[in-house]
Design an enzyme around this catalytic site. Structure first.
Site, PDB file in Angstrom:
ATOM      1  CG  ASP A 207      -2.086   0.842   1.082  1.00  0.00           C
ATOM      2  OD1 ASP A 207      -2.667   1.440  -0.022  1.00  0.00           O
ATOM      3  OD2 ASP A 207      -2.641   1.516   2.277  1.00  0.00           O
ATOM      4  CB  SER A 231      -6.632   2.433  -0.119  1.00  0.00           C
ATOM      5  OG  SER A 231      -5.455   2.960  -0.359  1.00  0.00           O
ATOM      6  CD  GLN A 281      -4.429   1.076  -3.106  1.00  0.00           C
ATOM      7  OE1 GLN A 281      -3.915   1.938  -3.305  1.00  0.00           O
ATOM      8  NE2 GLN A 281      -4.277   0.176  -1.895  1.00  0.00           N
TER       9      GLN A 281
END
Length: 288
Positions: A207, A231, A281
């Site tokens: 991430d 996110s 993502q």
């Protein structure tokens, strides 16, 4: 082992407070919300502790629903969706202030043999030994800025080295903009031989830079542009065993952005060129 890595491993050692219920905490830092990679990693630890050790994580699919509050613990509820002959499925809900802030489904699989192929090839890039650490490269960009210097001086659990331009470099020089980011990373102390731990640490690191890949296309950078982001969802597939304390090349690209959202894809390769992890993502990105 450096103190930052010790602290991270301590954060991932969740407290079990009841059957299939765990509690995690956040580091004592002045941050507005919990780092998404931390929540995903802790949720994966919670799921893994309800699964036999011979079954390994092969995928996870997660949604970030609300910002996490770093001042209070996070409670992780694990639902045992299915225990089959070969596959095990778990659903995890992360809860704060009585509300769900994050959900994740994770699937585990016994080791089996089958057909094998790898269509993607690891990019030909400079090795990590010939690249500066992220902190050193950022210092050359931010100069004497005391706020940045304080942040960069903090010890980090992961050694990150950029092959491609930093967002802050591309913000200053439009010629450096692009839709691809290549980053080497490793946890620079020897880790225990626990396959779940190495998968969890890869989830934590996954991430760090994916959203930045979307921003790089437009020459945007955190703290230097009028943007906010978070996110939205995150998916990972784990293809083969790997070690997070060996160098991993994280090759990322952003195929699309629009409607205040951006999509990024990533592939993690071992030093020998084997594809170990695939990542996708989507993030919210708003201009103000």
């Amino acid at each position: 082992m450096n103190e930052a890595l010790k602290e991270l491993l301590d954060l991932l050692d969740l407290e079990q407070i009841e059957l299939d219920i765990f509690r995690g905490r956040s580091p004592e830092e002045r941050i507005q919300r919990v780092f998404g990679g931390q929540v995903a990693a802790q949720a994966l630890v919670a799921a893994g502790r309800t699964v036999p050790s011979e079954r390994h994580v092969h995928s996870l699919h997660a949604y970030f629903i609300r910002p996490g509050d770093p001042a209070i613990p996070i409670v992780y509820n694990v639902e045992r969706v299915r225990d089959g002959r070969s596959f095990t499925t778990r659903r995890v809900s992360a809860i704060q202030h009585g509300k769900v802030i994050f959900t994740m489904s994770a699937s585990f699989h016994v080791m089996e043999t089958g057909v094998e192929h790898q269509a993607t090839v690891m990019p030909e890039v400079v090795g990590p030994e010939d690249l500066p650490m992220f902190q050193d490269r950022m210092l050359a960009v931010v100069g004497e800025d005391p706020m940045w210097q304080e942040w960069l001086a903090k010890p980090r659990p992961v050694d990150v080295r950029y092959v491609t331009p930093l967002n802050w470099e591309a913000h200053r020089d439009p010629a450096l903009r692009g839709s691809e980011t290549n980053v080497w990373f490793r946890y620079d102390s020897e880790l225990p031989d626990d396959p779940l731990l190495h998968v969890v640490l890869a989830a934590y690191a996954s991430d760090f830079t994916l959203v930045d890949t979307v921003l790089l296309t437009h020459g945007l950078a955190w703290g230097a542009s009028n943007i906010s982001g978070a996110s939205l969802d995150h998916a990972m597939w784990f293809h083969r065993p790997f070690r997070a304390d060996d160098w991993i090349l994280y090759a990322q690209e952003s195929p699309w952005s629009g409607a205040a959202r951006g999509l990024a894809r990533g592939e993690m390769f071992t030093r020998s060129g084997e594809l170990a992890v695939s990542v996708v993502q989507e993030a919210m990105i708003r201009m103000s």
